[in-house]
Design a protein around this motif. Structure first.
Motif, PDB file in Angstrom:
ATOM      1  N   CYS A   1      31.528  -5.841 -47.952  1.00 39.31           N
ATOM      2  CA  CYS A   1      32.881  -5.522 -47.482  1.00 39.31           C
ATOM      3  C   CYS A   1      33.844  -5.412 -48.660  1.00 39.31           C
ATOM      4  O   CYS A   1      34.715  -4.531 -48.684  1.00 39.31           O
ATOM      5  CB  CYS A   1      33.378  -6.575 -46.492  1.00 39.31           C
ATOM      6  SG  CYS A   1      32.549  -6.489 -44.888  1.00 39.31           S
TER       7      CYS A   1
ATOM      8  N   ALA B   1      28.352  -2.887 -43.385  1.00 35.55           N
ATOM      9  CA  ALA B   1      27.791  -3.996 -44.163  1.00 35.55           C
ATOM     10  C   ALA B   1      26.686  -4.703 -43.393  1.00 35.55           C
ATOM     11  O   ALA B   1      25.646  -5.049 -43.957  1.00 35.55           O
ATOM     12  CB  ALA B   1      28.902  -4.982 -44.532  1.00 35.55           C
TER      13      ALA B   1
ATOM     14  N   GLU C   1      29.887 -10.182 -46.901  1.00 39.19           N
ATOM     15  CA  GLU C   1      31.217 -10.265 -47.492  1.00 39.19           C
ATOM     16  C   GLU C   1      31.278  -9.471 -48.792  1.00 39.19           C
ATOM     17  O   GLU C   1      32.264  -8.777 -49.061  1.00 39.19           O
ATOM     18  CB  GLU C   1      31.600 -11.720 -47.725  1.00 39.19           C
ATOM     19  CG  GLU C   1      31.853 -12.484 -46.442  1.00 39.19           C
ATOM     20  CD  GLU C   1      32.050 -13.973 -46.660  1.00 39.19           C
ATOM     21  OE1 GLU C   1      31.846 -14.447 -47.798  1.00 39.19           O
ATOM     22  OE2 GLU C   1      32.401 -14.658 -45.683  1.00 39.19           O
TER      23      GLU C   1
ATOM     24  N   TYR D   1      32.741  -1.216 -47.922  1.00 44.75           N
ATOM     25  CA  TYR D   1      32.066  -0.900 -46.662  1.00 44.75           C
ATOM     26  C   TYR D   1      32.786  -1.581 -45.511  1.00 44.75           C
ATOM     27  O   TYR D   1      33.360  -2.663 -45.668  1.00 44.75           O
ATOM     28  CB  TYR D   1      30.605  -1.361 -46.698  1.00 44.75           C
ATOM     29  CG  TYR D   1      29.751  -0.615 -47.678  1.00 44.75           C
ATOM     30  CD1 TYR D   1      29.232   0.636 -47.357  1.00 44.75           C
ATOM     31  CD2 TYR D   1      29.452  -1.155 -48.917  1.00 44.75           C
ATOM     32  CE1 TYR D   1      28.435   1.328 -48.251  1.00 44.75           C
ATOM     33  CE2 TYR D   1      28.655  -0.466 -49.830  1.00 44.75           C
ATOM     34  CZ  TYR D   1      28.156   0.774 -49.494  1.00 44.75           C
ATOM     35  OH  TYR D   1      27.375   1.468 -50.372  1.00 44.75           O
ATOM     36  N   THR D   2      32.728  -0.956 -44.333  1.00 42.76           N
ATOM     37  CA  THR D   2      33.270  -1.610 -43.145  1.00 42.76           C
ATOM     38  C   THR D   2      32.329  -2.749 -42.758  1.00 42.76           C
ATOM     39  O   THR D   2      31.175  -2.796 -43.217  1.00 42.76           O
ATOM     40  CB  THR D   2      33.390  -0.631 -41.967  1.00 42.76           C
ATOM     41  OG1 THR D   2      32.073  -0.218 -41.573  1.00 42.76           O
ATOM     42  CG2 THR D   2      34.239   0.569 -42.320  1.00 42.76           C
ATOM     43  N   THR D   3      32.779  -3.629 -41.910  1.00 41.53           N
ATOM     44  CA  THR D   3      31.931  -4.737 -41.470  1.00 41.53           C
ATOM     45  C   THR D   3      30.681  -4.217 -40.778  1.00 41.53           C
ATOM     46  O   THR D   3      29.577  -4.713 -41.014  1.00 41.53           O
ATOM     47  CB  THR D   3      32.705  -5.666 -40.522  1.00 41.53           C
ATOM     48  OG1 THR D   3      33.872  -6.138 -41.195  1.00 41.53           O
ATOM     49  CG2 THR D   3      31.861  -6.854 -40.099  1.00 41.53           C
TER      50      THR D   3
END
Length: 100
Positions: free
Chosen positions: A29, A38, A26, A33-35
């Motif tokens: 993110c 991450a 989390e 960063y994208t999931t």
């Protein structure tokens, strides 16, 4: 009834564990960063931590341990009446069987 209590305890403990593990993802993110990125970064950090701990004197050098272990493995080819050979782990030395 006791099984319900055990199940509830496991769920609560797992929820806490999952939330602790999701916190770094989390945070990544929130940094933009994208999931997917991450998760990959979190995996990289976990693998690096494992690698670093395996290389410490406390755990020994994993490469040296694997090299030493592979020296103990040998192959016995098949005899004329066998279809396949065998891989064997050869360990030599003395084993003390005295109980104290």
């Amino acid at each position: 009834m006791q099984n319900d209590n055990i199940t509830q305890t496991i769920k609560e403990n797992y929820k806490q564990y999952a939330e602790e593990r999701l916190a770094p993802i989390e945070a990544l993110c929130e940094m933009g960063y994208t999931t997917d990125q991450a998760i990959k970064i979190a995996i990289m950090f976990e693998l690096r931590e494992i690698s670093d701990s395996l290389g410490t004197p406390e755990y020994g050098d994993i490469a040296l341990s694997l090299s030493t272990l592979s020296d103990c493995v040998s192959y016995i080819p098949p005899t004329p009446h066998q279809e396949r050979g065998r891989h064997v782990l050869q360990i030599s030395g003395m084993v003390d069987t005295n109980c104290y």
